[in-house]
Design a protein around this motif. Structure first.
Motif, PDB file in Angstrom:
ATOM      1  N   ALA A  89       0.831  -1.202   0.000  1.00  0.00           N
ATOM      2  CA  ALA A  89       0.000   0.000   0.000  1.00  0.00           C
ATOM      3  C   ALA A  89       0.871   1.260   0.000  1.00  0.00           C
ATOM      4  O   ALA A  89       2.040   1.237   0.402  1.00  0.00           O
ATOM      5  CB  ALA A  89      -0.919  -0.001   1.219  1.00  0.00           C
ATOM      6  N   PHE A 148      -3.935   0.551  -2.861  1.00  0.00           N
ATOM      7  CA  PHE A 148      -3.828  -0.781  -2.262  1.00  0.00           C
ATOM      8  C   PHE A 148      -3.748  -1.856  -3.342  1.00  0.00           C
ATOM      9  O   PHE A 148      -4.462  -1.766  -4.355  1.00  0.00           O
ATOM     10  CB  PHE A 148      -5.060  -1.096  -1.405  1.00  0.00           C
ATOM     11  N   LYS A 188     -11.496  -2.605   1.853  1.00  0.00           N
ATOM     12  CA  LYS A 188     -10.556  -1.504   2.060  1.00  0.00           C
ATOM     13  C   LYS A 188     -11.295  -0.163   2.043  1.00  0.00           C
ATOM     14  O   LYS A 188     -11.012   0.737   2.854  1.00  0.00           O
ATOM     15  CB  LYS A 188      -9.471  -1.521   0.974  1.00  0.00           C
ATOM     16  N   GLU A 238     -13.169   0.358   5.256  1.00  0.00           N
ATOM     17  CA  GLU A 238     -12.257   0.727   6.345  1.00  0.00           C
ATOM     18  C   GLU A 238     -11.892   2.201   6.295  1.00  0.00           C
ATOM     19  O   GLU A 238     -11.844   2.883   7.338  1.00  0.00           O
ATOM     20  CB  GLU A 238     -10.997  -0.138   6.265  1.00  0.00           C
ATOM     21  N   GLU A 250     -12.301  -7.607  -1.622  1.00  0.00           N
ATOM     22  CA  GLU A 250     -11.187  -7.006  -0.897  1.00  0.00           C
ATOM     23  C   GLU A 250     -11.148  -5.501  -1.119  1.00  0.00           C
ATOM     24  O   GLU A 250     -10.897  -4.725  -0.190  1.00  0.00           O
ATOM     25  CB  GLU A 250      -9.863  -7.641  -1.325  1.00  0.00           C
TER      26      GLU A 250
END
Length: 204
Positions: free
Chosen positions: A11, A28, A39, A42, A35
């Protein structure tokens, strides 16, 4: 189609200010849409008070799935510039999110495009890339008596077996190789004359 492609090694982060607005950019490496979405979730939780969470991602190669979002910015001023920078960098399996804190001064459509382009380009320039290859799995069934012959050919072709599997038949060995697509025709041609083996090629 090129069998070589690039992904992010890890990242990366980048930030800058434009007329009071703060842009926090994150890149990322991601292997799936789930996935990428995780991310993004988050970052939305971390920067819950931000004005916008704009993003773009590409997942999969050579058949890529791409998504982008302006997240409330005028259409085409955020997600597309971010996606264009991912394309320009030539990376796959990549998510870029640009978090914006509005600073009180409107940037206008052209200014927004430039700001999100700058943010995406900046974070991708910070990222370290690594090379990947499209490959095929080659599974070879070979009698133990001829195992050394197959291994000699593999060594000449610079192909190392992923693993050697003992089977129910103690006289037969299974070898598995992961071969770059560009090297596959030569490896197949080298194995073809060996009438005492069976081999299967699986591409994904």
């Amino acid at each position: 189609m090129n069998d070589t492609y690039y992904v992010l090694q890890s990242a990366a982060e980048f930030q800058f200010k434009e007329k009071g607005s703060r842009f926090l950019a994150y890149a990322f490496p991601v292997e799936s849409e789930d996935e990428a979405k995780q991310k993004l979730t988050e970052l939305r939780k971390k920067y819950y008070d931000a004005t916008h969470h704009c993003y773009a991602y590409t997942v999969g190669y050579p058949k890529a799935t791409t998504r982008q979002s302006d997240d409330g910015e005028p259409s085409g001023t955020a997600g597309l510039p971010i996606q264009n920078q991912i394309r320009a960098k030539g990376v796959q399996n990549t998510l870029v999110v640009v978090v914006r804190y509005y600073g009180g001064t409107k940037l206008g459509a052209a200014g927004l495009v430039q700001a999100y382009k700058t943010a995406a380009a900046g974070v991708l320039n910070e990222a370290v890339l690594k090379e990947r290859y499209l490959t095929a799995k080659v599974t070879v069934k070979v009698p133990f008596a001829h195992l050394n012959e197959v291994m000699t050919i593999a060594k000449k072709q610079k192909q190392q077996p992923l693993f050697e599997e003992n089977t129910a038949n103690p006289e037969i060995q299974h070898l598995s190789f992961r071969v770059k697509l560009g090297e596959l025709p030569v490896f197949e041609a080298a194995l073809q004359p060996l009438h005492y083996i069976d081999f299967v090629v699986e591409t994904v």
